[in-house]
Design a protein around this motif. Structure first.
Motif, mmCIF file in Angstrom:
data_model
loop_
_atom_site.group_PDB
_atom_site.id
_atom_site.type_symbol
_atom_site.label_atom_id
_atom_site.label_comp_id
_atom_site.label_asym_id
_atom_site.label_seq_id
_atom_site.Cartn_x
_atom_site.Cartn_y
_atom_site.Cartn_z
ATOM 1 N N ILE A 1 4.432 10.345 4.482
ATOM 2 C CA ILE A 1 4.814 11.457 3.619
ATOM 3 C C ILE A 1 3.697 12.494 3.669
ATOM 4 O O ILE A 1 2.594 12.241 3.205
ATOM 5 C CB ILE A 1 5.009 10.987 2.162
ATOM 6 C CG1 ILE A 1 5.934 9.780 2.090
ATOM 7 C CG2 ILE A 1 5.488 12.138 1.297
ATOM 8 C CD1 ILE A 1 7.349 10.046 2.547
ATOM 9 N N THR B 1 1.290 15.423 2.745
ATOM 10 C CA THR B 1 0.850 15.948 1.456
ATOM 11 C C THR B 1 1.224 17.417 1.356
ATOM 12 O O THR B 1 1.336 18.117 2.351
ATOM 13 C CB THR B 1 -0.675 15.785 1.290
ATOM 14 O OG1 THR B 1 -1.316 16.454 2.376
ATOM 15 C CG2 THR B 1 -1.064 14.326 1.289
ATOM 16 N N ASP C 1 0.836 -1.204 0.000
ATOM 17 C CA ASP C 1 0.000 0.000 0.000
ATOM 18 C C ASP C 1 0.869 1.251 0.000
ATOM 19 O O ASP C 1 0.541 2.235 -0.653
ATOM 20 C CB ASP C 1 -0.930 -0.010 1.214
ATOM 21 C CG ASP C 1 -1.910 1.132 1.191
ATOM 22 O OD1 ASP C 1 -2.724 1.188 0.246
ATOM 23 O OD2 ASP C 1 -1.858 1.977 2.101
ATOM 24 N N PHE C 2 1.984 1.218 0.716
ATOM 25 C CA PHE C 2 2.904 2.359 0.745
ATOM 26 C C PHE C 2 3.504 2.597 -0.637
ATOM 27 O O PHE C 2 3.567 3.728 -1.107
ATOM 28 C CB PHE C 2 4.015 2.116 1.768
ATOM 29 C CG PHE C 2 4.988 3.246 1.883
ATOM 30 C CD1 PHE C 2 4.679 4.364 2.629
ATOM 31 C CD2 PHE C 2 6.204 3.201 1.238
ATOM 32 C CE1 PHE C 2 5.563 5.424 2.734
ATOM 33 C CE2 PHE C 2 7.102 4.243 1.336
ATOM 34 C CZ PHE C 2 6.782 5.356 2.085
ATOM 35 N N VAL C 3 3.937 1.524 -1.294
ATOM 36 C CA VAL C 3 4.528 1.645 -2.629
ATOM 37 C C VAL C 3 3.492 2.157 -3.635
ATOM 38 O O VAL C 3 3.816 2.932 -4.536
ATOM 39 C CB VAL C 3 5.122 0.293 -3.074
ATOM 40 C CG1 VAL C 3 5.526 0.309 -4.531
ATOM 41 C CG2 VAL C 3 6.312 -0.063 -2.201
ATOM 42 N N ALA C 4 2.246 1.740 -3.461
ATOM 43 C CA ALA C 4 1.173 2.172 -4.358
ATOM 44 C C ALA C 4 0.656 3.564 -4.005
ATOM 45 O O ALA C 4 -0.316 4.021 -4.597
ATOM 46 C CB ALA C 4 0.029 1.169 -4.324
ATOM 47 N N ARG C 5 1.315 4.222 -3.038
ATOM 48 C CA ARG C 5 0.939 5.567 -2.592
ATOM 49 C C ARG C 5 -0.500 5.611 -2.062
ATOM 50 O O ARG C 5 -1.263 6.528 -2.342
ATOM 51 C CB ARG C 5 1.133 6.595 -3.698
ATOM 52 C CG ARG C 5 2.571 6.750 -4.103
ATOM 53 C CD ARG C 5 2.727 7.837 -5.144
ATOM 54 N NE ARG C 5 4.105 7.925 -5.580
ATOM 55 C CZ ARG C 5 4.962 8.811 -5.092
ATOM 56 N NH1 ARG C 5 4.586 9.662 -4.181
ATOM 57 N NH2 ARG C 5 6.194 8.844 -5.531
ATOM 58 N N GLY C 6 -0.832 4.624 -1.269
ATOM 59 C CA GLY C 6 -2.155 4.552 -0.662
ATOM 60 C C GLY C 6 -2.199 5.277 0.668
ATOM 61 O O GLY C 6 -1.437 6.213 0.930
ATOM 62 N N THR D 1 -1.254 4.287 3.599
ATOM 63 C CA THR D 1 -0.041 4.162 4.399
ATOM 64 C C THR D 1 0.991 5.198 3.979
ATOM 65 O O THR D 1 1.712 5.740 4.811
ATOM 66 C CB THR D 1 0.548 2.747 4.247
ATOM 67 O OG1 THR D 1 -0.479 1.802 4.553
ATOM 68 C CG2 THR D 1 1.708 2.525 5.180
ATOM 69 N N HIS D 2 1.062 5.480 2.700
ATOM 70 C CA HIS D 2 2.003 6.482 2.198
ATOM 71 C C HIS D 2 1.668 7.852 2.781
ATOM 72 O O HIS D 2 2.563 8.618 3.145
ATOM 73 C CB HIS D 2 1.937 6.520 0.665
ATOM 74 C CG HIS D 2 2.970 7.383 0.038
ATOM 75 N ND1 HIS D 2 2.743 8.704 -0.247
ATOM 76 C CD2 HIS D 2 4.234 7.115 -0.338
ATOM 77 C CE1 HIS D 2 3.835 9.212 -0.788
ATOM 78 N NE2 HIS D 2 4.761 8.267 -0.859
ATOM 79 N N LYS D 3 0.392 8.150 2.912
ATOM 80 C CA LYS D 3 -0.034 9.445 3.450
ATOM 81 C C LYS D 3 0.302 9.587 4.929
ATOM 82 O O LYS D 3 0.411 10.696 5.435
ATOM 83 C CB LYS D 3 -1.533 9.640 3.218
ATOM 84 C CG LYS D 3 -1.876 9.757 1.758
ATOM 85 C CD LYS D 3 -3.370 9.810 1.539
ATOM 86 C CE LYS D 3 -3.673 9.748 0.065
ATOM 87 N NZ LYS D 3 -5.078 9.542 -0.210
#
Length: 110
Positions: free
Chosen positions: A84, A86, A72-77, A79-81
């Motif tokens: 990182i 916005t 999910d992190f790699v797919a910028r889901g 978890t990425h938010k």
């Protein structure tokens, strides 16, 4: 009032692992019931105690959850938010009505 799902902020990775946990618990209960019918409650308790809790299952589920969260992190889901931030929203562009009143000077002089 918010629903439970909106308050928990579960993503698809969390839901998959939770479903696996619930299905595993349901399978254990069904197996216990079948042994209880065949060997009685004392026999079912004996089998349950002999099998015990296997920590490998918990480690496997945690590893699966970590891999799914990493995907999910790699797919910028979602978890990425979490990791990182916005970028800040930009100010809206000026419209014709938002422009300052004309001063009577040419555009180059203003």
């Amino acid at each position: 009032m918010q629903s439970v799902q909106q308050r928990l902020h579960l993503i698809w990775a969390d839901k998959i692992v939770l479903w696996l946990v619930f299905l595993g618990i349901a399978a254990l209960v069904i197996c216990w019931c079948l042994v209880a019918v065949a060997a009685g409650v004392e026999g079912a308790n004996h089998v349950a105690l002999r099998l015990g809790w296997d920590p490998d299952i918990a480690i496997a589920l945690l590893a699966l959850w970590g891999v799914l969260r990493a995907l999910d992190f790699v797919a910028r889901g979602a978890t990425h938010k979490l990791f990182i931030p916005t970028c800040e929203p930009q100010a809206p562009a000026m419209t014709v009505h938002d422009q300052p009143a004309s001063t009577g000077k040419p555009m180059a002089a203003a």
